[in-house]
Structure formats: C-alpha cells, structure tokens
Design a protein around this motif. Structure first.
Motif, PDB file in Angstrom:
ATOM      1  N   UNK A  37       0.834  -1.193   0.000  1.00  0.00           N
ATOM      2  CA  UNK A  37       0.000   0.000   0.000  1.00  0.00           C
ATOM      3  C   UNK A  37       0.873   1.249   0.000  1.00  0.00           C
ATOM      4  N   UNK A  38       0.576   2.165  -0.901  1.00  0.00           N
ATOM      5  CA  UNK A  38       1.269   3.449  -0.946  1.00  0.00           C
ATOM      6  C   UNK A  38       0.491   4.433  -0.074  1.00  0.00           C
ATOM      7  N   UNK A  39       1.103   4.885   1.017  1.00  0.00           N
ATOM      8  CA  UNK A  39       0.403   5.776   1.942  1.00  0.00           C
ATOM      9  C   UNK A  39       0.873   7.223   1.811  1.00  0.00           C
ATOM     10  N   UNK A  40       1.656   7.527   0.776  1.00  0.00           N
ATOM     11  CA  UNK A  40       2.137   8.899   0.584  1.00  0.00           C
ATOM     12  C   UNK A  40       0.951   9.839   0.342  1.00  0.00           C
ATOM     13  N   UNK A  41       1.089  11.056   0.834  1.00  0.00           N
ATOM     14  CA  UNK A  41       0.036  12.042   0.633  1.00  0.00           C
ATOM     15  C   UNK A  41       0.065  12.610  -0.782  1.00  0.00           C
ATOM     16  N   UNK A  45       4.527  10.409  -5.432  1.00  0.00           N
ATOM     17  CA  UNK A  45       5.506   9.925  -4.462  1.00  0.00           C
ATOM     18  C   UNK A  45       5.004   8.585  -3.948  1.00  0.00           C
ATOM     19  N   UNK A  46       5.862   7.857  -3.247  1.00  0.00           N
ATOM     20  CA  UNK A  46       5.387   6.622  -2.634  1.00  0.00           C
ATOM     21  C   UNK A  46       6.063   6.426  -1.284  1.00  0.00           C
ATOM     22  N   UNK A  47       5.284   5.916  -0.344  1.00  0.00           N
ATOM     23  CA  UNK A  47       5.785   5.471   0.949  1.00  0.00           C
ATOM     24  C   UNK A  47       5.091   4.148   1.242  1.00  0.00           C
ATOM     25  N   UNK A  48       5.867   3.099   1.373  1.00  0.00           N
ATOM     26  CA  UNK A  48       5.293   1.783   1.650  1.00  0.00           C
ATOM     27  C   UNK A  48       4.777   1.752   3.086  1.00  0.00           C
ATOM     28  N   UNK A  49       3.579   1.229   3.255  1.00  0.00           N
ATOM     29  CA  UNK A  49       3.014   1.093   4.595  1.00  0.00           C
ATOM     30  C   UNK A  49       3.995   0.321   5.478  1.00  0.00           C
ATOM     31  N   UNK A  50       4.417   0.953   6.576  1.00  0.00           N
ATOM     32  CA  UNK A  50       5.482   0.379   7.406  1.00  0.00           C
ATOM     33  C   UNK A  50       5.071  -0.937   8.048  1.00  0.00           C
ATOM     34  N   UNK A  51       3.782  -1.078   8.384  1.00  0.00           N
ATOM     35  CA  UNK A  51       3.308  -2.335   8.981  1.00  0.00           C
ATOM     36  C   UNK A  51       3.467  -3.481   7.999  1.00  0.00           C
ATOM     37  N   UNK A  52       3.112  -3.233   6.744  1.00  0.00           N
ATOM     38  CA  UNK A  52       3.266  -4.260   5.717  1.00  0.00           C
ATOM     39  C   UNK A  52       4.742  -4.581   5.497  1.00  0.00           C
ATOM     40  N   UNK A  53       5.571  -3.547   5.439  1.00  0.00           N
ATOM     41  CA  UNK A  53       7.006  -3.734   5.188  1.00  0.00           C
ATOM     42  C   UNK A  53       7.649  -4.590   6.280  1.00  0.00           C
ATOM     43  N   UNK A  54       7.361  -4.259   7.541  1.00  0.00           N
ATOM     44  CA  UNK A  54       7.966  -4.995   8.646  1.00  0.00           C
ATOM     45  C   UNK A  54       7.462  -6.434   8.698  1.00  0.00           C
ATOM     46  N   UNK A  55       6.199  -6.638   8.347  1.00  0.00           N
ATOM     47  CA  UNK A  55       5.661  -8.001   8.334  1.00  0.00           C
ATOM     48  C   UNK A  55       6.382  -8.860   7.308  1.00  0.00           C
ATOM     49  N   UNK A  56       6.659  -8.279   6.137  1.00  0.00           N
ATOM     50  CA  UNK A  56       7.401  -9.005   5.104  1.00  0.00           C
ATOM     51  C   UNK A  56       8.832  -9.248   5.558  1.00  0.00           C
ATOM     52  N   UNK A  57       9.453  -8.224   6.154  1.00  0.00           N
ATOM     53  CA  UNK A  57      10.846  -8.350   6.618  1.00  0.00           C
ATOM     54  C   UNK A  57      10.992  -9.430   7.674  1.00  0.00           C
ATOM     55  N   UNK A  58       9.945  -9.671   8.440  1.00  0.00           N
ATOM     56  CA  UNK A  58       9.996 -10.721   9.456  1.00  0.00           C
ATOM     57  C   UNK A  58       9.935 -12.112   8.843  1.00  0.00           C
ATOM     58  N   UNK A  59       9.415 -12.202   7.611  1.00  0.00           N
ATOM     59  CA  UNK A  59       9.298 -13.497   6.944  1.00  0.00           C
ATOM     60  C   UNK A  59      10.562 -13.881   6.184  1.00  0.00           C
ATOM     61  N   UNK A  60      11.300 -12.874   5.690  1.00  0.00           N
ATOM     62  CA  UNK A  60      12.463 -13.175   4.870  1.00  0.00           C
ATOM     63  C   UNK A  60      13.333 -11.951   4.664  1.00  0.00           C
ATOM     64  N   UNK A  61      14.123 -11.974   3.600  1.00  0.00           N
ATOM     65  CA  UNK A  61      15.067 -10.893   3.317  1.00  0.00           C
ATOM     66  C   UNK A  61      14.556 -10.055   2.150  1.00  0.00           C
ATOM     67  N   UNK A  62      14.343  -8.762   2.401  1.00  0.00           N
ATOM     68  CA  UNK A  62      13.901  -7.857   1.352  1.00  0.00           C
ATOM     69  C   UNK A  62      15.092  -7.520   0.458  1.00  0.00           C
ATOM     70  N   UNK A  63      14.958  -7.822  -0.825  1.00  0.00           N
ATOM     71  CA  UNK A  63      16.079  -7.646  -1.759  1.00  0.00           C
ATOM     72  C   UNK A  63      15.769  -6.631  -2.849  1.00  0.00           C
ATOM     73  N   UNK A  64      14.591  -6.046  -2.839  1.00  0.00           N
ATOM     74  CA  UNK A  64      14.266  -5.049  -3.846  1.00  0.00           C
ATOM     75  C   UNK A  64      13.011  -4.282  -3.484  1.00  0.00           C
ATOM     76  N   UNK A  65      13.005  -2.992  -3.817  1.00  0.00           N
ATOM     77  CA  UNK A  65      11.827  -2.150  -3.672  1.00  0.00           C
ATOM     78  C   UNK A  65      11.387  -1.740  -5.063  1.00  0.00           C
ATOM     79  N   UNK A  66      10.119  -1.960  -5.361  1.00  0.00           N
ATOM     80  CA  UNK A  66       9.573  -1.745  -6.697  1.00  0.00           C
ATOM     81  C   UNK A  66       8.557  -0.603  -6.635  1.00  0.00           C
ATOM     82  N   UNK A  67       8.621   0.324  -7.602  1.00  0.00           N
ATOM     83  CA  UNK A  67       7.568   1.329  -7.680  1.00  0.00           C
ATOM     84  C   UNK A  67       7.458   1.866  -9.102  1.00  0.00           C
ATOM     85  N   UNK A  68       6.338   2.513  -9.371  1.00  0.00           N
ATOM     86  CA  UNK A  68       6.057   3.020 -10.716  1.00  0.00           C
ATOM     87  C   UNK A  68       6.183   4.532 -10.766  1.00  0.00           C
TER      88      UNK A  68
END
Length: 232
Positions: A37-41, A45-68
């Motif tokens: 989810x992009x929560x930027x105002x 611009x884009x800001x990844x929802x931090x709750x989603x980001x941390x949940x993914x980081x707890x599952x594995x290793x983040x190796x890339x950030x993708x945006x349009x």
C-alpha cells in the motif's frame, strides 16, 4: 523479477494515477513479490506502509523495492537515489504504462559520523545509529521508510518487537557501550534514538542539528524510554 512482471503491471494499473509500490523478498530460498500500500500524501511519491514492510521483513530478506512512475520515465528521481542509498536496497523503477524499467543500485560509500547535516530518512537519528554500530562490527538491517508526520500519527517505530528484529533486546540497569537508547521527546511514542558511548555520553543526530556526541545530562536523560543491548 521477470516472472512477476504481469502481477506488478496489474498492481500498477490498480494504483494509477498514484504510484504503485511493492517489495521483492527471498523467503526460504525463493524470490517472492509483495504488492504494498502506498500511503504517501502526494500522488507523485510513494511510501510503503510500514506495517506491511515490517511483516514481510519478518518473513524473509527484502532484496528489492519496486515502484512506478505513472505517465513518466523510469529514470530515478533525486529522492529515489537518496532513499535507495539510505535503505541499502535496490530500487526497481518502472515507467507506467509502457513498463520500461531502471534498476537503481545503492551506492557504497563511507560517510563521516560526526557533523552530518540532518535530512529525514537519509541522514537522521536511525541512520546515524546504524552507521555508528557498523563501525563496531554490529550490522543491523535497513529500516522501512518512516511515514510522513509519523509522530503526530502516533506511530511507533521503536517498540520492543521492532527493535528485536534488529537483534537487540531491552535491558535494565546500567548502560554499556554500544547500547541503543530510545527517547520519547515530548511525545507519547519513541521519536529519537542514539548509541551509548560510556561516561554518560551518547552519539546521535537530532533534527535541525549536526550529528554529534553529547552528554545525556541535563536534557536527554529524562526522555529515555528504553535501553537495548545487542543479543550476541
């Protein structure tokens, strides 16, 4: 990456005209794509929802950030470059709708610890703490991008659970060298951090100031809300 292009394009389509975003993460040896989810105002611009980001980081290793970049080129903006370098994670930037891609890799550079100018998300208290600990052979993973006005929103990026993911645990009693100190300065949530150096001196980078060593007394001591030690 190629196997996820159709899913990524569909996600960008759903987000249009706002920037779409997500992450690539390795979990149990397999590369996975997570739409976020992009929560930027600002729509540009884009800001990844931090709750989603941390949940993914707890599952594995983040190796890339993708945006349009909707209706634009895939060339990185200055902000893209700065955040890529700060987070130490490659950025996969797509133009949309033509889906050209630019891979922005983080630059490896040695920055001086003391005397840095403050820039939120790039040169701030977290990055100063992380870079200092690196000089002590303590390597903690990059953080997610903090939301704009996160303190006013009551978001806390310095909870016990989050800091645990960086390899630290809360301790009581006397502080030791390289302990991480969390402060709540006139706030109900943690909004500042530093590293204890000994003799009541700590290293930190406060907003609108240069990074420096400073005495905990008389100002900072009263705002300490947690002390954490690396769990070796």
């Amino acid at each position: 990456m190629i196997q996820f292009l159709e899913e990524i394009e569909q996600h960008f389509s759903r987000c249009y005209p706002r920037e779409g975003c997500g992450v690539l993460a390795v979990i149990k040896g397999d590369l996975n794509w997570f739409a976020c989810t992009n929560i930027a105002e600002d729509d540009k611009d884009f800001i990844i929802d931090s709750t989603e980001y941390m949940k993914i980081a707890q599952q594995g290793d983040i190796v890339g950030i993708v945006h349009s970049h909707p209706d634009g080129s895939c060339n990185p903006s200055e902000l893209d470059i700065r955040y890529c370098n700060a987070l130490k994670v490659p950025y996969y930037i797509f133009s949309y709708p033509d889906m050209n891609m630019h891979l922005q890799k983080p630059e490896s550079s040695t920055r001086p610890l003391h005397g840095r100018d403050y820039e939120f998300g790039v040169n701030d208290c977290f990055e100063a703490m992380r870079d200092y600990l690196h000089t002590q052979n303590i390597n903690i993973p990059p953080r997610s991008a903090f939301e704009d006005n996160w303190v006013e929103k009551g978001l806390d990026y310095f909870t016990d659970e989050i800091i645990k993911d960086y390899g630290y645990k809360r301790v009581e009693g006397n502080m030791q060298k390289n302990d991480v100190i969390i402060f709540s300065v006139r706030s109900n949530v943690g909004n500042h951090c530093g590293v204890y150096l000994g003799d009541d001196i700590f290293f930190h980078h406060a907003e609108n100031r240069l990074s420096c060593r400073e005495n905990l007394y008389p100002f900072w001591k009263k705002y300490i809300t947690g002390v954490y030690r690396y769990a070796t």
